[in-house]
Enzyme design. Structure first.
Site, PDB file in Angstrom:
ATOM      1  N   HIS A   1      -8.586 -12.551 -27.359  1.00 29.00           N
ATOM      2  CA  HIS A   1      -8.119 -13.231 -26.135  1.00 29.00           C
ATOM      3  C   HIS A   1      -7.517 -12.240 -25.156  1.00 29.00           C
ATOM      4  CE1 HIS A   1      -8.003 -16.891 -28.816  1.00 29.00           C
ATOM      5  NE2 HIS A   1      -8.958 -17.066 -27.930  1.00 29.00           N
TER       6      HIS A   1
ATOM      7  N   ARG B   1     -19.681 -27.634 -18.882  1.00 26.90           N
ATOM      8  CA  ARG B   1     -20.478 -27.930 -20.077  1.00 26.90           C
ATOM      9  C   ARG B   1     -19.572 -28.632 -21.079  1.00 26.90           C
ATOM     10  NH1 ARG B   1     -23.194 -23.189 -23.522  1.00 26.90           N
ATOM     11  NH2 ARG B   1     -21.067 -22.758 -24.164  1.00 26.90           N
TER      12      ARG B   1
ATOM     13  N   GLU C   1     -32.151 -25.011 -24.653  1.00 27.46           N
ATOM     14  CA  GLU C   1     -31.911 -23.850 -25.507  1.00 27.46           C
ATOM     15  C   GLU C   1     -32.465 -24.045 -26.917  1.00 27.46           C
ATOM     16  OE1 GLU C   1     -27.676 -23.047 -25.424  1.00 27.46           O
ATOM     17  OE2 GLU C   1     -27.165 -25.167 -25.500  1.00 27.46           O
TER      18      GLU C   1
ATOM     19  N   ASN D   1     -29.615 -17.335 -24.420  1.00 30.44           N
ATOM     20  CA  ASN D   1     -29.027 -16.722 -25.625  1.00 30.44           C
ATOM     21  C   ASN D   1     -29.486 -17.490 -26.868  1.00 30.44           C
ATOM     22  OD1 ASN D   1     -27.666 -15.344 -23.663  1.00 30.44           O
ATOM     23  ND2 ASN D   1     -25.751 -16.450 -23.911  1.00 30.44           N
ATOM     24  N   ASP D   2     -29.384 -18.811 -26.775  1.00 28.69           N
ATOM     25  CA  ASP D   2     -29.804 -19.623 -27.910  1.00 28.69           C
ATOM     26  C   ASP D   2     -31.306 -19.849 -27.927  1.00 28.69           C
ATOM     27  OD1 ASP D   2     -27.558 -20.170 -29.553  1.00 28.69           O
ATOM     28  OD2 ASP D   2     -26.723 -21.368 -27.936  1.00 28.69           O
TER      29      ASP D   2
ATOM     30  N   CYS E   1     -28.559 -19.844 -17.384  1.00 24.80           N
ATOM     31  CA  CYS E   1     -27.193 -19.318 -17.497  1.00 24.80           C
ATOM     32  C   CYS E   1     -26.993 -18.436 -18.735  1.00 24.80           C
ATOM     33  CB  CYS E   1     -26.177 -20.446 -17.474  1.00 24.80           C
ATOM     34  SG  CYS E   1     -26.350 -21.587 -18.846  1.00 24.80           S
TER      35      CYS E   1
HETATM   36  C1  PEP Z   1     -26.887 -19.724 -24.069  1.00 25.59           C
HETATM   37  O1  PEP Z   1     -27.110 -20.132 -25.212  1.00 25.59           O
HETATM   38  O2  PEP Z   1     -27.671 -18.980 -23.435  1.00 25.59           O
HETATM   39  C2  PEP Z   1     -25.653 -20.099 -23.360  1.00 25.59           C
HETATM   40  C3  PEP Z   1     -25.494 -19.827 -22.082  1.00 25.59           C
HETATM   41  O3  PEP Z   1     -24.679 -20.703 -24.064  1.00 25.59           O
HETATM   42  P1  PEP Z   1     -23.762 -19.951 -25.150  1.00 25.59           P
HETATM   43  O4  PEP Z   1     -23.956 -18.470 -24.980  1.00 25.59           O
HETATM   44  O5  PEP Z   1     -22.382 -20.401 -24.859  1.00 25.59           O
HETATM   45  O6  PEP Z   1     -24.309 -20.474 -26.433  1.00 25.59           O
HETATM   46 MG    MG Z   2     -26.010 -21.764 -26.093  1.00 26.91          MG
END
Ligand code: PEP
Ligand code: MG
Length: 580
Positions: A191, A334, A433, A456-457, A504
C-alpha cells in the site's frame, strides 16, 4: 560513495538529504523465566497488545480528522492482525511451554508467520507479511516502553529512509518537503508503494544496509525508475544522475505540456484516453496527465485488508470522493472483482482447488445479493452527482448480465420509492475478459451500453497462462493470433450493436500495441495515469489509414513472435519516414 540497489516501486529521480528514521527492528533478547512467572509474562503480552490497540485507535481517529476516511483500511488491517487469535494463543503457548520471556515468544510467533507467508504464491498476499511485522514491532516497542514515533517534521528536500514506512506515515508525509521514499521492506504492490505512485513520489523498496543513523543528513540520489539509491555520490555520478533526472523531467514536462491537447490522430480521429485507478488520490494524476475521466475504478481495493466489508455509506463516500477528484469527467465504477487471487479478509472464502476459475468477481457478487445491492446502491447514489458508469467484471454469459441488471433494477426501484436521487439513465457495461464472453459478444452487446476488454484476464484465459506466474511470462502473448482475433471480434460485435468498445487492460498503455488497438477501432483506452501522455503522443503521430493498415497486417501472421516482429518493423519504418 555507496550505491544501494533495490526494487523500483515508484518512478522518478530525486536529489536531496537522507533522513534516516529510526524504525529499525527492536533487538529482542531471550531469557528464561520461572514456571510461576509464565502467567505474568502472558499478562505483559496482553497489556502490550491492548496498549498497541489504543495507540492504533488514536492514530486512526487522528488520520480520520486530518486526511479523511478513505485510506484507513490499513489501520483496520493492523487492528485485525492484533485480534488474530493465533497471535495471542501461539505466543502464550510458547511462553508457557518454553518458559521464555514474552518478547522472544512474540518474536518466535513472528517467525512462524514469516514461514507461513513465504509459502503463499500470490505476491500481493505474500507481501502482507509486512503488515504483520509492523504490528509486532509496535507491540514489541510497547513492551520496551518505547512508542512508535510518527515521522518527524521534515526539512526541505528530505529523502526519507526507514526500515518500513507505513501507509499511515505516507498519509501524514509533508509532501512539500519530502522528495522520495526508501524502505528496507515492501514491494511494488504494498500500500505504501501504491500511495507513493499516487502521490508521484519516487520510491525504492527492498534496500538493505542504508539505515544507519550515521548516514543521516548525507546527500543522496534516489532513482525510483531504475530502483537504485546512491549515498554521498561522487561528482561524476552526481552529474550522471543529474543529467538523467533532467532528461526524465524534461521528457515528463514536455509530455505534460501536451496534457490538454486532444487525443486525436493526425487526420482528426478521436479516441477517449482514460485512467485506471484504485484510490481517489489517483484522480488528480489522471487529470494532470490529460485523462478525460476514469475507464476502470477497481473498487476491490476498498474491500481488502479489513475485517469487515465496507457498508453502503462508506462506499458511497469513497466513490463520491473519486468522482469529485475527476469531475467533470466520467467515472466508470467496476463492481467488486474479488476472489481468485484477490481474497477478502472480511469474508469466508470457501477453499477452492482453482480459485482463478472459482467463486470470484460477478459470481461472488451474485452469490451475496445483499452485499452486492449495497454496492449498487452506493454507486447509484453517486451517479446523482456526476457522470458515472457501472461495469460488471468477469462476465461469461447473458444470464449473469441479466441477474446483475435485475438486482440493479431492484435497487433503482428501492431508491425511487425512498426518494433518493440517482441517474436513471446510468450506463451499464460489461468487462470482456473470458473467452466465452468473446464468443457470445453479439448476445451481450444487445443487453449493455458498452464493452470494456480486460486484456489482462482475457489473455490469461484464452491462452490458459496464469498471469501471475513469472515462469510462464514468455507464453503470456498479447499478440497471439487467438487474442488478436478476439480483440477484433469484440470491436466488431460492439459496433454492429451500436455500443462503444473500450479496453482497460495493461495492453492499453503499451506503445507497441497502440497502432493495433487504434486500427481495430477501439473507442476508448484506459490505462495507468503514467502511460496516458506517451500513448497520446504516439497516437497524435498516426493516421487512421496507417493504423488500420498496420492492424490488418497483423492477421497475415500465424504466431505472436511474427506479429511482434512485424509491428516493430512497421514502427521503425514510420520513425525513419518521419526523420526523412
Ligand atoms: C483485466 O483483466 O485486464 C483488468 C483490467 O482487470 P484486472 O487487471 O483488475 O483483473
Ligand atoms: Mg480482470
Amino acid at each position: 560513495m555507496q550505491v544501494f540497489p533495490g526494487i523500483a516501486v515508484s518512478p522518478g529521480i530525486a536529489v536531496g538529504r537522507l533522513r534516516v528514521v529510526d524504525r529499525r527492528r527492536i533487538n529482542v533478547s531471550e531469557y528464561p523465566i520461572l514456571q510461576e512467572d509464565a502467567i505474568l509474562e502472558i499478562e505483559r503480552l496482553e497489556v502490550a497488545i491492548a496498549d498497541t490497540r489504543t495507540e492504533l485507535e488514536s492514530l486512526k481517529s487522528h488520520l480520520a480528522e486530518t486526511t479523511g476516511e478513505d485510506h484507513l483500511f490499513f489501520i483496520e488491517t493492523h487492528l485485525m492482525i492484533l485480534s488474530d487469535e493465533r497471535l495471542h494463543s501461539e505466543t502464550s503457548a510458547i511462553i508457557s511451554s518454553n518458559l521464555i520471556n514474552a518478547e522472544s515468544a512474540l518474536h518466535r510467533t513472528l517467525q512462524r508467520y514469516r514461514e507461513a507467508f513465504a509459502n503463499i504464491e500470490d505476491l500481493y498476499l505474500r507481501e502482507r507479511i509486512n503488515d504483520v511485522e509492523t504490528v509486532i514491532e509496535r507491540v514489541l516497542k510497547c513492551m520496551s516502553g518505547e512508542k512508535t514515533e510518527p515521522l518527524p517534521k521534515h526539512e526541505s528536500r528530505s529523502i526519507i529512509a526507514a526500515h518500513d514506512i507505513t501507509p499511515g506515515d505516507m498519509l501524514q508525509i509533508d509532501r512539500d518537503n519530502v522528495l522520495g521514499i526508501i524502505t528496507e521492506i515492501g514491494g511494488r504492490t504494498s500500500h505504501t508503494a501504491i500511495l507513493a505512485r499516487a502521490f508521484e513520489l519516487p520510491a525504492v523498496a527492498g534496500v538493505e544496509g542504508l539505515f544507519e543513523p550515521v548516514l543521516d543528513g548525507a546527500p543522496v540520489i534516489i532513482d525510483g525508475t531504475a530502483g537504485v539509491v546512491v549515498v554521498n555520490p561522487d561528482p561524476e555520478t552526481f552529474q550522471v544522475f543529474l543529467n538523467r533526472k533532467h532528461h526524465y523531467e524534461y521528457l515528463e514536462s514536455e509530455l505534460l505540456k501536451t496534457a490538454n491537447l486532444p487525443a486525436v490522430t493526425l487526420d482528426g480521429h478521436e479516441i477517449k484516453l482514460r485512467g485506471n485507478v484504485e484510490i481517489p488520490e489517483e484522480g488528480a494524476s489522471v487529470l494532470r496527465h490529460g485523462g478525460i475521466g476514469v475507464g476502470l475504478y477497481r473498487t476491490e481495493i476498498l474491500f481488502m485488508n479489513r475485517s469487515k466489508m465496507p457498508d453502503e455509506e462508506e462506499q458511497f463516500l469513497v466513490y463520491r470522493s473519486m468522482l469529485e477528484a475527476i469531475k467533470p469527467f466520467p467515472l466508470t465504477i467496476r463492481t467488486l472483482d474479488a476472489g481468485g487471487d484477490k481474497l477478502l479478509d472480511g469474508m469466508e472464502h470457501a477453499f477452492e482447488q482453482n480459485p482463478v476459475l472459482g467463486m470470484r468477481a460477478i459470481r461472488l457478487s451474485l452469490s451475496m445479493p445483499e452485499e452486492f445491492k449495497k454496492q449498487l446502491r452506493a454507486i447509484l447514489r453517486v451517479s446523482a452527482e456526476g457522470a458515472v458508469r457501472i461495469m460488471f467484471p468477469m462476465i461469461s454469459g447473458l444470464d449473469e448480465v441479466r441477474a446483475a441488471k435485475e438486482l440493479l433494477e431492484e435497487v433503482k426501484l428501492e431508491l425511487k420509492v425512498a426518494g433518493v436521487p440517482f441517474d436513471k439513465e446510468i450506463k451499464v457495461g460489461v468487462m470482456i475478459e473470458i473467452p466465452a464472453a468473446v464468443t457470445v459478444a453479439d448476445l451481450l452487446a444487445r443487453e449493455v451500453d458498452f464493452f470494456s476488454v480486460g486484456t489482462n484476464d482475457l489473455i490469461q484465459y484464452t491462452l490458459a497462462i496464469d498471469r501471475t506466474n513469472e515462469q510462464l511470462s514468455n507464453l503470456y502473448q498479447p499478440m497471439h493470433p487467438a487474442v488478436l482475433r478476439s480483440l477484433r471480434r469484440i470491436v466488431q460485435e460492439a459496433h454492429s450493436a451500436g455500443i462503444e468498445a473500450c479496453l482497460c487492460g495493461e495492453m492499453a498503455g503499451e506503445p507497441l500495441y497502440l497502432p493495433v488497438l487504434l486500427g481495430l477501432g477501439y473507442d476508448e483506452l484506459s490505462m495507468g495515469a503514467g502511460s496516458l501522455l506517451r500513448v497520446k503522443q504516439i497516437m497524435r503521430r498516426c493516421t487512421r489509414e496507417r493504423v488500420i493498415q498496420i492492424a490488418d497486417g497483423c492477421f497475415d501472421f500465424a504466431t505472436a513472435a511474427e506479429v511482434e516482429m512485424y509491428l516493430k518493423r512497421q514502427i521503425t519504418l514510420d520513425v525513419a519516414k518521419s526523420i526523412d
